[in-house]
Design a protein around this motif. Structure first.
Motif, PDB file in Angstrom:
ATOM      1  N   PRO A   1      91.129  41.680  72.506  1.00 17.94           N
ATOM      2  CA  PRO A   1      90.976  40.471  73.325  1.00 17.94           C
ATOM      3  C   PRO A   1      91.165  40.773  74.808  1.00 17.94           C
ATOM      4  CG  PRO A   1      93.109  40.470  72.219  1.00 17.94           C
ATOM      5  CD  PRO A   1      92.420  41.739  71.812  1.00 17.94           C
ATOM      6  N   GLY A   2      90.306  40.195  75.632  1.00 15.06           N
ATOM      7  CA  GLY A   2      90.482  40.325  77.082  1.00 15.06           C
ATOM      8  C   GLY A   2      90.762  38.948  77.639  1.00 15.06           C
ATOM      9  N   ARG A   3      89.697  38.140  77.696  1.00 14.77           N
ATOM     10  CA  ARG A   3      89.762  36.803  78.269  1.00 14.77           C
ATOM     11  C   ARG A   3      90.872  35.950  77.648  1.00 14.77           C
ATOM     12  NH1 ARG A   3      85.075  34.591  80.288  1.00 14.77           N
ATOM     13  NH2 ARG A   3      83.929  35.964  78.899  1.00 14.77           N
TER      14      ARG A   3
ATOM     15  N   LEU B   1      84.851  52.190  62.227  1.00 19.55           N
ATOM     16  CA  LEU B   1      83.740  51.435  62.802  1.00 19.55           C
ATOM     17  C   LEU B   1      84.235  50.364  63.775  1.00 19.55           C
ATOM     18  CD1 LEU B   1      81.696  50.920  59.502  1.00 19.55           C
ATOM     19  CD2 LEU B   1      81.333  52.644  61.287  1.00 19.55           C
ATOM     20  N   HIS B   2      83.368  50.011  64.681  1.00 23.87           N
ATOM     21  CA  HIS B   2      83.684  48.995  65.684  1.00 23.87           C
ATOM     22  C   HIS B   2      82.494  48.058  65.835  1.00 23.87           C
ATOM     23  CE1 HIS B   2      83.273  47.403  69.803  1.00 23.87           C
ATOM     24  NE2 HIS B   2      84.572  47.298  69.784  1.00 23.87           N
ATOM     25  N   PHE B   3      82.773  46.804  66.086  1.00 25.48           N
ATOM     26  CA  PHE B   3      81.708  45.916  66.583  1.00 25.48           C
ATOM     27  C   PHE B   3      82.312  44.976  67.613  1.00 25.48           C
ATOM     28  CE2 PHE B   3      83.150  43.466  62.763  1.00 25.48           C
ATOM     29  CZ  PHE B   3      83.440  42.237  63.353  1.00 25.48           C
ATOM     30  N   HIS B   4      81.519  44.571  68.553  1.00 26.97           N
ATOM     31  CA  HIS B   4      81.908  43.525  69.499  1.00 26.97           C
ATOM     32  C   HIS B   4      80.680  42.640  69.639  1.00 26.97           C
ATOM     33  CE1 HIS B   4      83.611  41.455  72.936  1.00 26.97           C
ATOM     34  NE2 HIS B   4      82.468  41.655  73.562  1.00 26.97           N
ATOM     35  N   ILE B   5      80.787  41.435  69.143  1.00 34.54           N
ATOM     36  CA  ILE B   5      79.600  40.581  69.029  1.00 34.54           C
ATOM     37  C   ILE B   5      79.203  39.989  70.376  1.00 34.54           C
ATOM     38  CG2 ILE B   5      78.608  38.605  67.810  1.00 34.54           C
ATOM     39  CD1 ILE B   5      80.981  38.902  65.820  1.00 34.54           C
TER      40      ILE B   5
ATOM     41  N   GLY C   1      86.532  41.938  70.846  1.00 37.78           N
ATOM     42  CA  GLY C   1      87.166  40.750  71.434  1.00 37.78           C
ATOM     43  C   GLY C   1      86.212  39.583  71.389  1.00 37.78           C
ATOM     44  N   GLY C   2      86.222  38.780  72.437  1.00 31.77           N
ATOM     45  CA  GLY C   2      85.255  37.689  72.516  1.00 31.77           C
ATOM     46  C   GLY C   2      85.811  36.308  72.240  1.00 31.77           C
ATOM     47  N   TYR C   3      87.105  36.209  71.931  1.00 32.94           N
ATOM     48  CA  TYR C   3      87.719  34.949  71.520  1.00 32.94           C
ATOM     49  C   TYR C   3      87.673  33.952  72.688  1.00 32.94           C
ATOM     50  CZ  TYR C   3      88.939  38.694  68.514  1.00 32.94           C
ATOM     51  OH  TYR C   3      88.823  39.806  67.736  1.00 32.94           O
ATOM     52  N   GLY C   4      86.937  32.858  72.448  1.00 33.70           N
ATOM     53  CA  GLY C   4      86.571  31.966  73.541  1.00 33.70           C
ATOM     54  C   GLY C   4      87.713  31.167  74.154  1.00 33.70           C
TER      55      GLY C   4
ATOM     56  N   PHE D   1      88.318  54.243  74.218  1.00 29.42           N
ATOM     57  CA  PHE D   1      87.361  54.401  75.312  1.00 29.42           C
ATOM     58  C   PHE D   1      85.951  53.985  74.866  1.00 29.42           C
ATOM     59  CE2 PHE D   1      85.189  57.721  78.250  1.00 29.42           C
ATOM     60  CZ  PHE D   1      84.939  56.741  79.183  1.00 29.42           C
ATOM     61  N   HIS D   2      85.431  52.976  75.542  1.00 27.02           N
ATOM     62  CA  HIS D   2      84.103  52.426  75.243  1.00 27.02           C
ATOM     63  C   HIS D   2      83.091  52.802  76.312  1.00 27.02           C
ATOM     64  CE1 HIS D   2      84.953  49.589  72.008  1.00 27.02           C
ATOM     65  NE2 HIS D   2      86.109  49.361  72.575  1.00 27.02           N
ATOM     66  N   GLY D   3      81.833  52.431  76.056  1.00 27.36           N
ATOM     67  CA  GLY D   3      80.806  52.565  77.088  1.00 27.36           C
ATOM     68  C   GLY D   3      79.486  52.994  76.467  1.00 27.36           C
TER      69      GLY D   3
ATOM     70  N   LEU E   1      76.720  33.794  88.513  1.00 30.48           N
ATOM     71  CA  LEU E   1      76.112  34.760  87.588  1.00 30.48           C
ATOM     72  C   LEU E   1      75.841  34.171  86.210  1.00 30.48           C
ATOM     73  CD1 LEU E   1      75.197  37.724  87.390  1.00 30.48           C
ATOM     74  CD2 LEU E   1      77.525  38.351  86.782  1.00 30.48           C
ATOM     75  N   TYR E   2      76.772  33.376  85.713  1.00 31.94           N
ATOM     76  CA  TYR E   2      76.624  32.853  84.342  1.00 31.94           C
ATOM     77  C   TYR E   2      76.567  31.323  84.284  1.00 31.94           C
ATOM     78  CZ  TYR E   2      79.140  37.315  83.670  1.00 31.94           C
ATOM     79  OH  TYR E   2      79.555  38.626  83.721  1.00 31.94           O
ATOM     80  N   GLY E   3      76.624  30.647  85.413  1.00 35.25           N
ATOM     81  CA  GLY E   3      76.738  29.185  85.381  1.00 35.25           C
ATOM     82  C   GLY E   3      78.097  28.770  84.843  1.00 35.25           C
TER      83      GLY E   3
ATOM     84  N   VAL F   1      95.223  49.725  75.372  1.00 37.61           N
ATOM     85  CA  VAL F   1      94.231  49.417  76.408  1.00 37.61           C
ATOM     86  C   VAL F   1      92.831  49.803  75.932  1.00 37.61           C
ATOM     87  CG1 VAL F   1      93.435  50.030  78.741  1.00 37.61           C
ATOM     88  CG2 VAL F   1      95.867  49.639  78.330  1.00 37.61           C
ATOM     89  N   ASP F   2      91.905  48.864  76.028  1.00 40.93           N
ATOM     90  CA  ASP F   2      90.491  49.169  75.819  1.00 40.93           C
ATOM     91  C   ASP F   2      89.925  49.438  77.208  1.00 40.93           C
ATOM     92  OD1 ASP F   2      87.783  48.444  76.225  1.00 40.93           O
ATOM     93  OD2 ASP F   2      87.891  46.640  75.015  1.00 40.93           O
ATOM     94  N   ALA F   3      89.480  50.691  77.398  1.00 44.87           N
ATOM     95  CA  ALA F   3      88.937  51.085  78.702  1.00 44.87           C
ATOM     96  C   ALA F   3      87.443  51.325  78.548  1.00 44.87           C
ATOM     97  CB  ALA F   3      89.619  52.351  79.184  1.00 44.87           C
TER      98      ALA F   3
END
Ligand code: LLP
Length: 426
Positions: free
Chosen positions: A281-283, A194-198, A237-240, A99-101, A323-325, A76-78
């Motif tokens: 991945p979330g979405r 290291l971590h990145f989330h674009i 994550g971010g995978y469309g 744990f992020h934030g 919010l985002y169209g 789980v990414d919280a």
């Protein structure tokens, strides 16, 4: 087996669900969630050693969702103490949580550390300083990943772009070495990687490859100049997921093959050890696993302009269009076999002009009392739901193997008032 011309979701008659539980109603398919996780398992986790997946729980989090993740051995990414609390309460092992934030408070960090959360992803130098003051005297080391800001302009909605230079997230690549030094200066902190989330809703692999190239170059510097190994690389994550033209949805397997090949090539070229590779991945897991059912109410035709078909939900259960169209598709659940002959706009019931769920969609002729199923509402709908206009949150039903089960009951008006303290004698 289909028994009627109604719209079936994951093998369940949605008209029957709307009649049984009322509307608006969130419906989530456990079968689809497991199918998606199955793809991640086959094309990534089982295929490449040293890989782990952490579901981005901000997309949709309930205890039942956690139980599926536990069963599927997905972490789980919280991003808040509330998400950690939910995961722990449902039985997720603390070591399976990251744990992020960007602004974890002293209390958040204390909570995460005292509950032995697996990895904390530090987001700023200031957070490392805060942690350094918090851990002395601890009988162990706290494992940290550093969220980097690789300065990438990804193509997505500006609110979902998280790695451009002008972003509240992440430590710039130029500050990385100082961050690693600061972490390792503390006896109880350990630099794990290291971590990145674009960003979110990304369809192009190039952004990930660009980030990986930038990050591996820094891993090399950290190795050469500080003699420190980067054990983990977390690529977020971010995978469309495309809500309208489904064929555009990211092919997870293809994406991961390209990413892993490029990462391995770069690591070899730079004589670095293979880092463990994490994804978040979330979405991609949950978007297609949810629909929202509504009842049709007022229909207003403005000749020559448009026909507004209002439903009994809207912004409170799905804020994404306003919010985002964000775009969605829909079917008329009780007229699934009828021709789509009318161009309409689906409006919500909030006292707000922007409360429109779908502009210009072709549907069978609608009448008051019809049921509308808005599709692919699994991600960031329930989790971003709100009480605007004092609207109670809808109920949420899980479907699995053709059976339905109420998972979250519909809120009552008393629920809406339950936190207010009022002095009856005043
Ligand atoms: N990891 C990190 C560190 C993140 O910040 C996010 C999302 C994810 C993973 C998961 O991204 P996904 O795979 O779900 O795209 N509320 C917006 C989305 C915001 C995403 C924020 N971070 C929406 O409704 O589209």
């Amino acid at each position: 087996m289909k028994k009627s011309s109604n719209y079936y979701f994951s093998g369940v008659d949605t008209v029957a669900l709307a009649q049984k539980y009322g509307t608006p109603l969130y419906v989530v398919s456990e079968d689809i969630i497991r199918e998606k996780i199955g793809v991640i398992r086959k094309s990534f986790l089982d295929k490449y050693p040293g890989t782990k997946a952490f579901y981005a729980s901000k997309a949709f989090l309930t205890q039942r969702m956690c139980k599926i993740l536990i069963d599927e051995n997905i972490g789980v990414d919280a991003v808040s103490s509330g998400e950690i609390y939910t995961a722990l309460k449902a039985g997720v092992k603390p070591e399976h949580i990251v744990f992020h934030g960007n602004n974890k408070t002293f209390d958040d960090l204390t909570y995460a550390i005292s509950n032995h959360v697996g990895k904390i992803v530090v987001d700023s130098m200031s957070e490392i300083e805060l942690l350094s003051g918090l851990v002395p005297g601890l009988d162990r080391k706290v494992n940290l990943l550093i969220r980097t800001n690789p300065s990438i302009e990804a193509e997505t909605h500006q609110y979902m772009n998280t790695a451009r230079k002008d972003s509240k997230f992440g430590i710039s690549l130029n500050e990385l070495q100082d961050a690693v030094k600061l972490i390792n200066a503390s006896e109880n902190l350990h630099y794990s990687g290291l971590h990145f989330h674009i960003g979110s809703q990304l369809f192009k692999i190039d952004f990930y490859l660009e980030a990986i190239r930038k990050i591996v170059a820094r891993m090399k510097e950290i190795k050469d100049q500080l003699q420190i190994d980067t054990e983990v690389l977390n690529i977020g994550g971010g995978y469309g997921v495309d809500y309208i033209e489904k064929e555009k949805t990211v092919d997870f397997s293809e994406f991961m093959d390209t990413i892993v090949n490029e990462l391995n090539r770069l690591l070899k070229e730079n004589e670095l050890k293979m880092a463990d590779l994490y994804v978040e991945p979330g979405r991609w897991i949950i978007a297609n696993a949810g629909i929202t059912l509504y009842s049709v109410g007022t229909i207003k035709e403005i000749p020559g302009i448009r026909t507004f078909v209002s439903v009994d939900g809207g912004m409170p259960d799905n804020i994404r269009p306003s919010l985002y169209g964000a775009k969605y598709s829909a079917v008329v659940a009780n007229k699934a076999d009828q021709p789509k002959e009318e161009l309409v706009t689906i409006a919500g019931k909030c006292c707000e002009t922007g409360d429109v769920l779908i502009y210009d969609i072709c549907l069978p002729k609608l009448e008051r009392g019809d049921y509308l199923a808005v599709l692919d509402t699994g991600a960031y709908n329930y989790s971003m739901s709100n009480h605007y206009n004092m609207t109670p949150k809808p109920a949420l039903v899980f479907v699995k193997n053709g059976e339905d089960e109420l998972s979250i009951r519909r809120q009552t008006y008393d629920d809406l008032l339950s936190c207010e303290i009022i002095d009856e004698d005043a």
